[in-house]
Design a protein around this motif. Structure first.
Motif, PDB file in Angstrom:
ATOM      1  N   SER A  77      -6.431 -12.190  -5.342  1.00  0.00           N
ATOM      2  CA  SER A  77      -5.646 -11.530  -4.296  1.00  0.00           C
ATOM      3  C   SER A  77      -4.740 -10.487  -4.941  1.00  0.00           C
ATOM      4  N   THR A  78      -3.916  -9.849  -4.134  1.00  0.00           N
ATOM      5  CA  THR A  78      -3.016  -8.807  -4.652  1.00  0.00           C
ATOM      6  C   THR A  78      -2.067  -9.357  -5.712  1.00  0.00           C
TER       7      THR A  78
ATOM      8  N   SER B  34     -11.956  -1.625   1.137  1.00  0.00           N
ATOM      9  CA  SER B  34     -10.502  -1.444   1.166  1.00  0.00           C
ATOM     10  C   SER B  34     -10.035  -0.476   0.074  1.00  0.00           C
ATOM     11  N   ILE B  35     -10.739  -0.445  -1.052  1.00  0.00           N
ATOM     12  CA  ILE B  35     -10.431   0.536  -2.098  1.00  0.00           C
ATOM     13  C   ILE B  35     -10.729   1.932  -1.587  1.00  0.00           C
ATOM     14  N   LYS B  36     -11.881   2.080  -0.960  1.00  0.00           N
ATOM     15  CA  LYS B  36     -12.283   3.382  -0.414  1.00  0.00           C
ATOM     16  C   LYS B  36     -11.306   3.856   0.652  1.00  0.00           C
ATOM     17  N   ASP B  37     -10.875   2.930   1.509  1.00  0.00           N
ATOM     18  CA  ASP B  37      -9.958   3.285   2.597  1.00  0.00           C
ATOM     19  C   ASP B  37      -8.634   3.810   2.048  1.00  0.00           C
ATOM     20  N   GLU B  38      -8.085   3.113   1.057  1.00  0.00           N
ATOM     21  CA  GLU B  38      -6.798   3.528   0.504  1.00  0.00           C
ATOM     22  C   GLU B  38      -6.932   4.842  -0.259  1.00  0.00           C
TER      23      GLU B  38
ATOM     24  N   VAL C 178      -4.227  -3.133  -3.586  1.00  0.00           N
ATOM     25  CA  VAL C 178      -5.260  -3.247  -2.558  1.00  0.00           C
ATOM     26  C   VAL C 178      -5.839  -4.653  -2.537  1.00  0.00           C
ATOM     27  N   LEU C 179      -5.939  -5.208  -1.361  1.00  0.00           N
ATOM     28  CA  LEU C 179      -6.602  -6.495  -1.165  1.00  0.00           C
ATOM     29  C   LEU C 179      -8.073  -6.227  -0.860  1.00  0.00           C
TER      30      LEU C 179
ATOM     31  N   LEU D 255       0.823  -1.207   0.000  1.00  0.00           N
ATOM     32  CA  LEU D 255       0.000   0.000   0.000  1.00  0.00           C
ATOM     33  C   LEU D 255       0.860   1.261   0.000  1.00  0.00           C
ATOM     34  N   ALA D 256       0.587   2.139  -0.946  1.00  0.00           N
ATOM     35  CA  ALA D 256       1.348   3.384  -1.041  1.00  0.00           C
ATOM     36  C   ALA D 256       1.172   4.243   0.214  1.00  0.00           C
ATOM     37  N   SER D 257       0.012   4.144   0.829  1.00  0.00           N
ATOM     38  CA  SER D 257      -0.214   4.926   2.042  1.00  0.00           C
ATOM     39  C   SER D 257       0.689   4.473   3.184  1.00  0.00           C
ATOM     40  N   SER D 258       1.226   3.249   3.073  1.00  0.00           N
ATOM     41  CA  SER D 258       2.144   2.729   4.084  1.00  0.00           C
ATOM     42  C   SER D 258       3.601   2.951   3.695  1.00  0.00           C
TER      43      SER D 258
END
Length: 312
Positions: free
Chosen positions: A74-75, A119-123, A96-97, A47-50
């Motif tokens: 999966s990813t 999970s898409i929305k979160d990222e 995103v998973l 995840l880019a956010s990480s």
């Protein structure tokens, strides 16, 4: 007529005798409790956010693409895009998973399509709030429907508008018409089994619970109805559909339905390219045993076009 009734009765009895819960005893199966998607334990590698938790101004101005996979996958499905990005530079990939995926059979069974989408929305929310200015999305197969739903629901109105969206073999109409019978046969069958190649084991679910198949049918049916009504992209957002002309999972006409039902914010047509491929999600070649030079060239062409669009 009498023979038909007897046949239907015998078929019903046979189906009723089926075990509604699979026996999961192979440690190489994603369905069990031994293998989990690596992004769950090491989000900093996916995840880019990480992995860009403290971005520089230059990083905030570099395109980042959120890549989400299809149903029961999966990813792993976007690993090759990450390799391409690392080699060619110019953009970041956030794999995103989908919610409920990459875990046990029971967690997969319990998840709704809105859980998948979350999970898409979160990222996206994280990257937008962090200040990334050039956010793109790529969705394969079922993620195509999930992304179209985000557009229809005006999710992006509260965040940085996406610069572009790429859909790879999005499913609006399934090629396998038996999916439409899942409401009738699902409670009897309990689950279906998918045949995986050796290189795909541990990255896809072998068993597909009827509850998850109902969720799949629900989101693609909703997407089809929304496209029949028609809706538009966010302002200045670009979208392109890449669709295999031969696809055992997603009907090629899915691309036509998207073309007819989705317009740009200015009312123009979106881009659609029908590609010479008989692979579902032709951008994923890893794990497949029969990959031709034509398949490899198509993958490279598509990734290059996506990169070029992001760097405009």
């Amino acid at each position: 007529m009498k023979r038909l009734c007897i046949y239907l009765l015998l078929t019903s009895m046979l189906l009723a005798a089926c075990n509604k819960s699979p026996v999961i005893d192979d440690v190489t199966m994603l369905d069990g409790n031994q293998i989990f998607d690596a992004s769950l334990n090491h989000p900093e590698n996916y995840l880019a956010s990480s992995y860009l938790a403290n971005p520089t101004e230059n990083q905030l101005n570099t395109p980042v693409i959120i890549a989400s996979h299809g149903y029961s996958a999966s990813t792993f499905e976007w690993d090759e895009l990450r390799v391409f990005a690392d080699k060619n530079k110019g953009f970041y990939v956030s794999q995103v998973l989908l919610g409920g995926h990459g875990r046990t059979y029971q967690e997969f069974k319990d998840a709704t399509w809105k859980d998948w989408q979350q999970s898409i929305k979160d990222e996206y929310e994280k990257l937008s709030k962090m200040g990334f200015k050039k956010i793109y999305l790529a969705g394969s197969s079922t993620s195509g429907a999930l992304l179209l739903n985000l557009i229809k629901s005006n999710f992006f109105s509260s965040y940085t508008k996406p610069k572009g969206i790429f859909l790879i073999d999005p499913i609006v109409l399934p090629s396998n018409k038996s999916l439409t019978m899942i409401g009738l046969l699902g409670p009897v069958l309990g689950f279906t089994t998918s045949e995986l190649e050796e290189g795909e084991k541990g990255y896809w679910y072998v068993y597909r619970p009827q509850e998850s198949l109902k969720q799949l049918l629900a989101v693609i049916d909703l997407t089809r109805r929304d496209l029949e009504d028609g809706f538009s992209l966010p302002q200045d957002t670009y979208l392109k559909v890449y669709k295999s002309i031969k696809d055992e999972t997603a009907e090629p006409v899915s691309a036509l339905l998207i073309y007819k039902g989705l317009k740009t914010s200015k009312g123009a047509n979106i881009d659609v390219e029908m590609v010479e491929s008989n692979l579902h999600v032709f951008t994923r070649l890893k794990g497949r045993s029969n990959v031709s030079s034509t398949d490899e060239a198509l993958q490279l062409k598509t990734f290059t076009e996506m990169r070029n669009k992001m760097l405009e």
